[in-house]
Design an enzyme around this catalytic site. Structure first.
Site, short mmCIF file in Angstrom:
data_model
loop_
_atom_site.label_atom_id
_atom_site.label_comp_id
_atom_site.label_asym_id
_atom_site.label_seq_id
_atom_site.Cartn_x
_atom_site.Cartn_y
_atom_site.Cartn_z
N CYS A 165 -46.40 3.31 32.20
CA CYS A 165 -45.79 1.97 32.23
C CYS A 165 -46.31 0.83 32.68
O CYS A 165 -45.89 -0.44 32.67
CB CYS A 165 -44.40 1.94 32.74
SG CYS A 165 -43.56 3.65 32.40
N HIS A 296 -42.03 -5.95 37.53
CA HIS A 296 -41.76 -4.51 36.89
C HIS A 296 -40.30 -4.19 36.74
O HIS A 296 -39.81 -3.74 35.61
CB HIS A 296 -42.45 -3.45 37.74
CG HIS A 296 -42.31 -2.13 36.78
ND1 HIS A 296 -43.14 -2.09 35.64
CD2 HIS A 296 -42.10 -0.85 37.10
CE1 HIS A 296 -43.13 -0.75 35.28
NE2 HIS A 296 -42.35 -0.25 36.19
N HIS A 331 -36.74 -0.60 29.27
CA HIS A 331 -38.10 -0.39 29.66
C HIS A 331 -38.78 0.39 28.46
O HIS A 331 -38.53 1.59 28.28
CB HIS A 331 -37.86 0.87 30.80
CG HIS A 331 -39.04 1.05 31.49
ND1 HIS A 331 -40.32 0.71 30.99
CD2 HIS A 331 -39.31 1.57 32.93
CE1 HIS A 331 -41.39 0.90 31.84
NE2 HIS A 331 -40.77 1.50 33.00
#
Length: 407
Positions: A165, A296, A331
């Site tokens: 990620c 994030h 996400h």
């Protein structure tokens, strides 16, 4: 070694809140949330069934030289976002044919949707009847190779970065170095991932999927919502951009990477601090110069507290405003930090801060101004964009409003 200033001149975006730079910018200003019931695979049997899907995507609009059936959805995304980014930058593929280029795409899952399909097909039809086209669509390297092939870029070097990620930021750092040190004349960099049942099942099994909305930094946050999308940035030297009269969204000042291997899933606070400090040092920026952190911000209990405390460690008792775009975008795995960088550049160029939506009450353990629910006007100078991945793969990128004289 002589270094060159590197600027961002084009953006290509596919996301659950809008496709293309204009729609994406408007959605960020409005604080749209792209969460909705899953339609791309059968979610029956899962306790929670919301995600963020890219809608109104017609690959044939962007993929013209490669048979669409030869491409997985993530590769289609990377081609489309690259085409958008070049168009936005005022370049055609023909303009780049004789230039040295770099095409780096970050990803978490590659073409995991094809693996889902193959497993289902094998269960229902047997191994002997596997679809050969799906097998050929599976390799992750096709996310970058397909861009080079489709755009006919004979002097471009393709690569795929699989650092989960944080991969979008890793790709941006790759392009920044290549242009900064004269190894490439331009770079197409970013991330791409398509929604996959396998990934959704994994996060569900860990108990990290929210019921209907992702609420980063909120006292009542439940977790993340998986997503898909792609963000591709065009990077070139300032000299190149000025010579062709290109619009400049932002300047890329530097980046930081580290991998602590602390834990498969849990972030390490000290390592996140080090990553941001490396990025600031590489950019030649002091903590006090930073106006915004694009976090994030997954909306999971552990990540949000760890990242918030790391931000306090770097920036002190009064850290800059910190937003979590996953509240709007979900996400999107390897595309997440690339979309974060795109949003950061738009915020710098247009003078606003996108909000952290779905917010009700800030968790005291986070203690950040997350710009809840409504965007605000702000003349930003410097933004830090974070990507924190499983396995301790961390990446931070520093972007700044373009100023002719940065000395």
């Amino acid at each position: 070694m002589t270094t060159r200033r590197v600027v961002l001149t084009g953006l290509g975006v596919l996301s659950s809140i809008g496709n293309g730079v204009e729609e994406f910018t408007q959605a960020l200003r409005e604080g749209r949330c792209g969460a909705a019931p899953i339609t791309l695979f059968d979610s029956s049997g899962f306790r929670r069934t919301f995600a963020h899907e890219v809608r109104d995507f017609e690959p044939e609009q962007w993929v013209r030289r490669t048979p669409v059936e030869e491409l997985g959805r993530a590769s289609q995304f990377s081609i489309a976002a690259s085409q958008m980014a070049l168009r936005d930058a005022g370049w055609t593929p023909e303009d780049l044919a004789e230039r040295r280029g770099l095409v780096t795409i970050g990803t978490t899952d590659g073409e995991a949707r094809e693996l889902d399909f193959l497993i289902e097909h094998e269960v229902n039809e047997g191994f002997a009847k596997l679809d050969g086209r799906a097998v050929r669509r599976l390799p992750a390297h096709r996310l970058a190779n397909s861009v080079v092939k489709e755009l006919r870029l004979p002097r471009a070097v393709p690569s795929v970065v699989g650092t989960a990620c944080a991969a979008g930021n890793y790709a941006i750092g790759d392009g920044l170095d290549a242009v900064r040190f004269g190894e490439a004349d331009y770079a197409l960099v970013g991330g791409s991932d398509a929604l996959a049942r396998r990934t959704f099942a994994g996060f569900s099994r860990m108990g990290l999927v929210a019921s209907d909305r992702c609420r980063p930094f909120d006292s009542d946050r439940e977790g993340l919502l998986t997503a898909e999308g792609s963000g591709v940035l065009v990077l070139e030297s300032l000299e190149s951009a000025q010579a062709r009269g290109a619009r400049i969204y932002a300047e890329l000042l530097g980046y930081g990477l580290n991998c602590d291997a602390h834990h498969p899933t849990a972030p390490d606070q000290e390592s996140v601090v080090r990553c941001m400090c490396i990025a600031l040092s590489n950019a030649g920026v002091k903590p006090g110069d930073v106006d915004l952190v694009s976090a994030h911000g997954t909306g999971t209990p552990t990540n949000d507290v760890t990242e918030s405390q790391a931000i306090h460690d770097v920036f002190g008792d009064n850290p800059p405003r910190t937003v979590a775009l996953k509240s709007m975008l979900g996400h999107s795995m390897g595309a997440a930090s690339a979309l974060g960088a795109a949003a950061s550049a738009l915020a710098l160029a247009h003078g606003f801060i996108p909000p952290t939506v779905n917010h009700r009450t800030t968790d005291p353990a986070c203690d950040l101004d997350c710009v809840p629910n409504q965007s605000v006007e702000a003349q930003l100078r410097v933004v830090v964009n974070n990507g924190l991945a499983f396995g301790g793969n961390n990446a931070s990128v520093v972007l700044a409003r373009y100023e002719e004289d940065r000395s």
